[in-house]
Design an enzyme around this catalytic site. Sequence first.
Site, PDB file in Angstrom:
ATOM      1  N   ALA A 210       0.821  -1.221   0.000  1.00 55.87           N
ATOM      2  CA  ALA A 210       0.000   0.000   0.000  1.00 55.87           C
ATOM      3  C   ALA A 210       0.853   1.269   0.000  1.00 55.87           C
ATOM      4  O   ALA A 210       0.354   2.369  -0.241  1.00 55.87           O
ATOM      5  CB  ALA A 210      -0.913  -0.007   1.210  1.00 55.87           C
ATOM      6  N   ALA A 236      -0.228 -12.394  -6.327  1.00 56.29           N
ATOM      7  CA  ALA A 236       0.280 -12.084  -7.673  1.00 56.29           C
ATOM      8  C   ALA A 236       0.403 -10.595  -7.965  1.00 56.29           C
ATOM      9  O   ALA A 236       0.745 -10.211  -9.094  1.00 56.29           O
ATOM     10  CB  ALA A 236      -0.527 -12.765  -8.778  1.00 56.29           C
ATOM     11  N   ALA A 237       0.174  -9.733  -6.970  1.00 59.69           N
ATOM     12  CA  ALA A 237       0.341  -8.290  -7.217  1.00 59.69           C
ATOM     13  C   ALA A 237       1.802  -7.983  -7.570  1.00 59.69           C
ATOM     14  O   ALA A 237       2.094  -7.239  -8.516  1.00 59.69           O
ATOM     15  CB  ALA A 237      -0.084  -7.489  -5.993  1.00 59.69           C
ATOM     16  N   GLY A 238       2.730  -8.590  -6.812  1.00 60.02           N
ATOM     17  CA  GLY A 238       4.160  -8.364  -7.090  1.00 60.02           C
ATOM     18  C   GLY A 238       4.550  -8.927  -8.449  1.00 60.02           C
ATOM     19  O   GLY A 238       5.381  -8.346  -9.163  1.00 60.02           O
ATOM     20  N   ASP A 239       3.960 -10.054  -8.825  1.00 61.37           N
ATOM     21  CA  ASP A 239       4.270 -10.665 -10.130  1.00 61.37           C
ATOM     22  C   ASP A 239       3.764  -9.779 -11.267  1.00 61.37           C
ATOM     23  O   ASP A 239       4.438  -9.605 -12.293  1.00 61.37           O
ATOM     24  CB  ASP A 239       3.625 -12.050 -10.228  1.00 61.37           C
ATOM     25  CG  ASP A 239       4.069 -12.976  -9.107  1.00 61.37           C
ATOM     26  OD1 ASP A 239       5.205 -12.809  -8.626  1.00 61.37           O
ATOM     27  OD2 ASP A 239       3.278 -13.845  -8.699  1.00 61.37           O
TER      28      ASP A 239
HETATM   29  O1  RIB Z   1       3.259 -14.629  -6.094  1.00 55.51           O
HETATM   30  C1  RIB Z   1       2.136 -15.436  -5.943  1.00 55.51           C
HETATM   31  C2  RIB Z   1       2.481 -16.879  -6.203  1.00 55.51           C
HETATM   32  O2  RIB Z   1       3.390 -17.329  -5.219  1.00 55.51           O
HETATM   33  C3  RIB Z   1       1.319 -17.839  -6.135  1.00 55.51           C
HETATM   34  O3  RIB Z   1       0.656 -17.973  -7.376  1.00 55.51           O
HETATM   35  C4  RIB Z   1       1.953 -19.110  -5.603  1.00 55.51           C
HETATM   36  O4  RIB Z   1       1.900 -20.174  -6.495  1.00 55.51           O
HETATM   37  C5  RIB Z   1       3.373 -18.740  -5.212  1.00 55.51           C
HETATM   38  O5  RIB Z   1       4.290 -19.144  -6.144  1.00 55.51           O
END
Ligand code: RIB
Length: 285
Positions: A210, A236-239
């Site tokens: 945040a 998955a926000a960081g991804d």
């Molecule tokens: O960053 C989120 C991911 O971390 C999830 O999808 C989980 O599988 C882990 O790898």
Amino acid sequence: MSTPVIYNLGSLNLDRVFRVPHIASPGETLAASSLTTYPGGKGANQSVALARAGARVVHIGRIGADGQMLRERLAAEGVDVRHIVELPDTPTGQAIIQVDNEGQNSIVILAGANGEITPADVEAALADAPAGSWLLTQNETSSVGEAMQLAKQRGLKIAFNPAPADERVRSYPAELVDLWCLNETEHGRLHDLVPRKLSADQEVLLTRGAGGAALWRADGELHLPAEQVEVVDTTAAGDTFLGYYLAGLVAGLSAEERLARAIRAAAICVTRPGAMDSIPGTSEV
Ligand code: RIB
């Protein structure tokens, strides 16, 4: 000249997501209100974010027979899946995820087939890498350090998301990394590995949830705030952030543009449940 490719050595997981009132404490037994299986894995999520942000992506990974839906899903997103190898006798990687009423999560992973990736898998994928290409990797697979060496020998740049931030990271050739992307917890554990004096080509991205995100470069720092949104699930926000940022970097966007776009994409991601299912497309961003 052909378009640069992002080679993502990355995990492919089946995410078992339990919705819980709060993250379970040690010794506590807690009732979940639902259990849903989503496609996930930091690596796979980042491949989808890159593809949705318009980048050319080759995913390098391994799955078991139970993970075919992950390969099909990445292929449907436009990711090159020819270097995802299926193993007959090893299960696909798994994640047990608790998501609480505030959308915060707690994740436990089991490597499964992600732990069976070999340097030869990486070598085969990088054999015809066009100029200007990148290796992206996280810390959820085997062969991370070897992949960094192989990529550098072939002139690729390296982006690294050291998650999970465990002791294995200390055995990797950190000096080869061109772009670091980590959150505050990871930075707290690994700050001694992350360079403070950056070369002209090096960047460090720090995500603060945040609190927004920061970019450190040789020529200065940039801090941008997060957007105020209704949080449903931060998984998955960081991804999403890293996929969008790296796609913007490869496409030649300015530092401010690519950082702002990555923050916007992550803000949309947290308003929806699931991992790769929650990653927005460029038209939304
Ligand atoms: O960053 C989120 C991911 O971390 C999830 O999808 C989980 O599988 C882990 O790898």
